[in-house]
Design a protein around this motif. Sequence first.
Motif, PDB file in Angstrom:
ATOM      1  N   ALA A 120       0.855  -1.198   0.000  1.00 11.15           N
ATOM      2  CA  ALA A 120       0.000   0.000   0.000  1.00 11.15           C
ATOM      3  C   ALA A 120       0.884   1.239   0.000  1.00 11.15           C
ATOM      4  N   ASP A 121       0.311   2.361  -0.378  1.00 11.17           N
ATOM      5  CA  ASP A 121       0.989   3.659  -0.262  1.00 11.17           C
ATOM      6  C   ASP A 121       2.382   3.658  -0.899  1.00 11.17           C
ATOM      7  N   ILE A 122       2.396   3.407  -2.189  1.00 14.44           N
ATOM      8  CA  ILE A 122       3.666   3.391  -2.923  1.00 14.44           C
ATOM      9  C   ILE A 122       4.052   4.812  -3.329  1.00 14.44           C
ATOM     10  N   HIS A 123       3.035   5.642  -3.551  1.00 12.22           N
ATOM     11  CA  HIS A 123       3.254   7.075  -3.805  1.00 12.22           C
ATOM     12  C   HIS A 123       4.233   7.354  -4.946  1.00 12.22           C
ATOM     13  N   LEU A 124       4.088   6.646  -6.064  1.00  9.35           N
ATOM     14  CA  LEU A 124       4.941   6.931  -7.220  1.00  9.35           C
ATOM     15  C   LEU A 124       4.722   8.375  -7.660  1.00  9.35           C
ATOM     16  N   GLY A 135      -4.366   1.191  -2.094  1.00  8.59           N
ATOM     17  CA  GLY A 135      -4.533   2.647  -2.196  1.00  8.59           C
ATOM     18  C   GLY A 135      -3.242   3.431  -2.240  1.00  8.59           C
ATOM     19  N   ASP A 136      -3.325   4.634  -2.826  1.00  3.61           N
ATOM     20  CA  ASP A 136      -2.161   5.524  -3.003  1.00  3.61           C
ATOM     21  C   ASP A 136      -1.010   4.846  -3.760  1.00  3.61           C
ATOM     22  N   PHE A 137      -1.352   4.204  -4.863  1.00  2.00           N
ATOM     23  CA  PHE A 137      -0.338   3.688  -5.793  1.00  2.00           C
ATOM     24  C   PHE A 137       0.448   4.897  -6.323  1.00  2.00           C
ATOM     25  N   ASN A 153      -6.649   8.160  -1.049  1.00  2.00           N
ATOM     26  CA  ASN A 153      -7.005   9.577  -1.069  1.00  2.00           C
ATOM     27  C   ASN A 153      -6.134  10.382  -2.031  1.00  2.00           C
ATOM     28  N   HIS A 154      -4.919   9.878  -2.334  1.00  2.00           N
ATOM     29  CA  HIS A 154      -4.047  10.617  -3.244  1.00  2.00           C
ATOM     30  C   HIS A 154      -4.380  10.393  -4.713  1.00  2.00           C
ATOM     31  N   ASP A 155      -4.887   9.207  -5.048  1.00  2.00           N
ATOM     32  CA  ASP A 155      -5.102   8.928  -6.475  1.00  2.00           C
ATOM     33  C   ASP A 155      -6.563   8.604  -6.800  1.00  2.00           C
ATOM     34  N   LEU A 196      -9.185  -1.871   2.029  1.00  2.00           N
ATOM     35  CA  LEU A 196      -9.766  -0.642   2.567  1.00  2.00           C
ATOM     36  C   LEU A 196      -8.650   0.367   2.829  1.00  2.00           C
ATOM     37  N   HIS A 197      -8.904   1.615   2.436  1.00  2.00           N
ATOM     38  CA  HIS A 197      -7.909   2.677   2.623  1.00  2.00           C
ATOM     39  C   HIS A 197      -8.419   3.605   3.728  1.00  2.00           C
ATOM     40  N   THR A 198      -7.923   3.413   4.937  1.00  2.00           N
ATOM     41  CA  THR A 198      -8.412   4.223   6.061  1.00  2.00           C
ATOM     42  C   THR A 198      -7.429   4.194   7.230  1.00  2.00           C
ATOM     43  N   GLY A 229      -4.595   0.101   3.865  1.00  2.00           N
ATOM     44  CA  GLY A 229      -3.597   1.062   3.431  1.00  2.00           C
ATOM     45  C   GLY A 229      -3.948   2.380   4.074  1.00  2.00           C
ATOM     46  N   HIS A 230      -3.122   3.379   3.904  1.00  2.00           N
ATOM     47  CA  HIS A 230      -3.328   4.767   4.320  1.00  2.00           C
ATOM     48  C   HIS A 230      -2.396   5.218   5.443  1.00  2.00           C
ATOM     49  N   THR A 231      -2.331   4.461   6.547  1.00  2.00           N
ATOM     50  CA  THR A 231      -1.446   4.854   7.633  1.00  2.00           C
ATOM     51  C   THR A 231      -0.033   4.416   7.245  1.00  2.00           C
ATOM     52  N   HIS A 232       0.904   5.369   7.245  1.00  2.00           N
ATOM     53  CA  HIS A 232       2.231   5.047   6.722  1.00  2.00           C
ATOM     54  C   HIS A 232       3.125   4.371   7.752  1.00  2.00           C
ATOM     55  N   LYS A 233       2.560   3.528   8.569  1.00  2.00           N
ATOM     56  CA  LYS A 233       3.386   2.710   9.457  1.00  2.00           C
ATOM     57  C   LYS A 233       2.710   1.356   9.652  1.00  2.00           C
TER      58      LYS A 233
HETATM   59 MN   LIG Z   1      -0.745   7.399   1.586  1.00  2.30          MN
END
Ligand SMILES: [Mn+2]
Length: 429
Positions: A8-12, A50-52, A86-88, A177-179, A210-214
């Motif tokens: 999750a949260d790869i943020h390319l 989420g947040d690919f 939420n980013h994409d 789920l992205h939360t 996904g979503h929480t970056h830890k």
């Molecule tokens: Mn994210």
Amino acid sequence: MTKFLHIADIHLGIRRYRSEDRAKDFFLAWRDCIERYALAENVSFVLIAGDFFDARKVEPQAMNQAMFCLTRLREVGIPVVVIEGNHDSHETGTRFSWLRSLSQWGFIKLLEPIYEDDGLKLKAWDEQQRKGSFIDIGEARIFGSIWYGSTVSQSLTALVDQLREQHDPQRFNIMMLHTDVEGQLNRPIPALPVAKLSELKSYIDYLALGHTHKNFEIDGWVYNPGSLEACSVDEYANLRGAYLVEIHQGQAKAQLVRDYHQRPVQRLGFDVSGHATPEALHTALFAQLDSELTPHQPTETDALAPVLELSLRGHLGFKNSLLELNRIRDEVRQRFNPLLVVLRNQTVPVEYAVAAGLHEHVSRAERERRVIEDLIARDARFREQASGIAGLILEAKRLALSQEQPARIADLIEQRLAATTNAAESPEM
Ligand SMILES: [Mn+2]
């Protein structure tokens, strides 16, 4: 046995600290992770919760980075199941998004709930239309969701109603789920209460968050891998990774894997208190850094140059404007050769050094009194009466909070001030 990879949260496409190398780290993490844990492990599918992408307006470079792995996964027939973050997420009012296009073109399977006149519906994946809310792969049934933001609690009720009908007790049911989840977040609301989450438990064997970056896990069925890389300095201290999951007789065995390209980070702190001049501070700072740090030698090892975070704390002994942050940054860069220096200035300028040296267990009321007293004492005219005036200010505040009439408060201040000034002008005889 089914094996899958949950990330999750790869943020390319993320841009931070004007560093090209740092931006590329996110691609290297993604590529390395897919090579080691999807291709080499020959998983049945990959989940991206989420947040690919870092932004819904995907930059050309970020799309290239995504396609580099998506084409290889498609060649070997490993499906990539994705939900929006939420980013994409798609923009409200348009049917188009890059994730939807990638899904149409056959590189990913984007799962989304369908909204009909009577509410949210979960519909089976349609391979012709390349649309749907859930899909069966191997022994798993995978449900997708979208980013709900602050309405996540209400939306979950509708989701649970649909899951009751659509989950398959013969299969291993996964929900993406992205939360944020209450108690786990690194941001304030919106977060999902754990009790609310538990409503899913009757129908879901593995909740892929996904979503929480830890990284965190709850009760052996809720899994959040964390972002693949650290998206900000605040996240460097967090544990993060990817989940390599095996389904054995209806039970998930999830292993957090972290052995892929991750930029090392060194976090250092320095207390500036007690150094009276910029020169003295500089000397002491570099004496400490020399003892704690080894310069990075790119030729001797294939280790990555670290991001170096240096936090300056404490009370400055001189004017704030004399603190030479650029000089410190340049010299750290020259001496230790990191990828990047992130300098955090958390020092208290001498101009604001109020209530300094108070013990941390001092009560809030006492702390407040000291702050006010110190602020007053800065003005030479009132220095001698600082204690009395601070008492008066607190009294006025108390009256104001108890709805006393402003005129009465003004009267009180006038009387007391007159008394204090008289006392000061005519010392006891
Ligand atoms: Mn994210």
